[in-house]
Design a protein around this motif. Sequence first.
Motif, PDB file in Angstrom:
ATOM      1  N   PHE A   1     -21.064  69.405 -79.531  1.00  0.00           N
ATOM      2  CA  PHE A   1     -20.502  70.008 -78.322  1.00  0.00           C
ATOM      3  C   PHE A   1     -20.586  68.968 -77.203  1.00  0.00           C
TER       4      PHE A   1
ATOM      5  N   HIS B   1     -14.693  76.031 -74.087  1.00  0.00           N
ATOM      6  CA  HIS B   1     -15.308  74.801 -73.565  1.00  0.00           C
ATOM      7  C   HIS B   1     -16.336  75.124 -72.492  1.00  0.00           C
TER       8      HIS B   1
ATOM      9  N   ASN C   1     -19.434  76.420 -74.246  1.00  0.00           N
ATOM     10  CA  ASN C   1     -20.140  75.306 -74.893  1.00  0.00           C
ATOM     11  C   ASN C   1     -20.873  74.448 -73.879  1.00  0.00           C
TER      12      ASN C   1
ATOM     13  N   ARG D   1     -26.811  77.111 -81.461  1.00  0.00           N
ATOM     14  CA  ARG D   1     -26.638  75.688 -81.171  1.00  0.00           C
ATOM     15  C   ARG D   1     -27.752  74.863 -81.817  1.00  0.00           C
TER      16      ARG D   1
END
Length: 322
Positions: A179, A218, A221, A293
């Motif tokens: 990311f 986005h 992230n 994540r």
Amino acid sequence: MQDFDSPSISVVIPAFRSGKMLPELCNRLGKILQHINAEYEVIIVEDGGGDQTWQVIQTLAAGDNRIRGLLHSRNYGQHNAILSGIRVARYEVIITMDDDLQNPPEEIPALLAKLAAGFDVVYGTPMQQKHGVLRDVASQVTKRMLESAMGAEVSRHISAFRVFRTHLRGAFTDYRNPFVSIDVLLTWGTTRFAAIPVRHDSRTVGTSGYTLSKLVRHTLNMVTGYSVFPLQLASWIGFLFTLFGMGLLVYVVGGYFFYGSSVAGFPFLASIIAIFAGAQMFALGIMGEYLARMHVNSMGRPLAVVKEETFPLHNSVNREML
């Protein structure tokens, strides 16, 4: 070393289904860059668009040895493509710009002049964006969220049209998270940011591949990848609802002892339970994003895989960073 008023330049362009626009873009870039410094390169990273863009890049590179191409094995995203180009750049200053001719190459000298004034990163902020209403709103929301991740006021003026000193990439040489936010990574190397207004042209060919859903993804992230703000927000929500619950308990118990009655109505109690359940699920969802994540990072997934290139990478360090 060149005088920094006319530095050697690496231009990085992420390309996605933009073969029709690249010849004109490279032609305009060449006219501008050769007047700044004869030592320059244009690195075009084809991000798995699946059309004829790579063939166009190969043709351009064959006709000009200052044009270099990288082909990703699949679509990894704009920021990952830019990072691939940054890691193989050879010159003193890196310029990143879109492939759709909305960032005019003619504005590059103004960005470099601002950079020479003592800054490390300079953004070209559109005077007036030529996107749709929803795209513009989403961009503004993204920038507000980016301000939290970057911790810099200039985040409100960021754009894909940026100029920065190449040595800054040393701050994120070992970065391996899939990311990617280039703007956040740049804050790891400097606090000297600036922005100037530049012209923003309308797109004349094709449509943008950066949809509203991609902007939202986005933003998510970026915020969960570079900031602990969502976790702090979840903590505050939990704390506030705990206070609310305690206050409600005092009200119910007090009503029973002083007035001999309780709060009537099942709907009221059901609403309170639903609020608390919602707050708990919200907090668990945020923590779940962070755990996801951590799981993705533990797998060692690459930022991008270069399938093909139009030039030999003599620098083994740069190859390892891809």
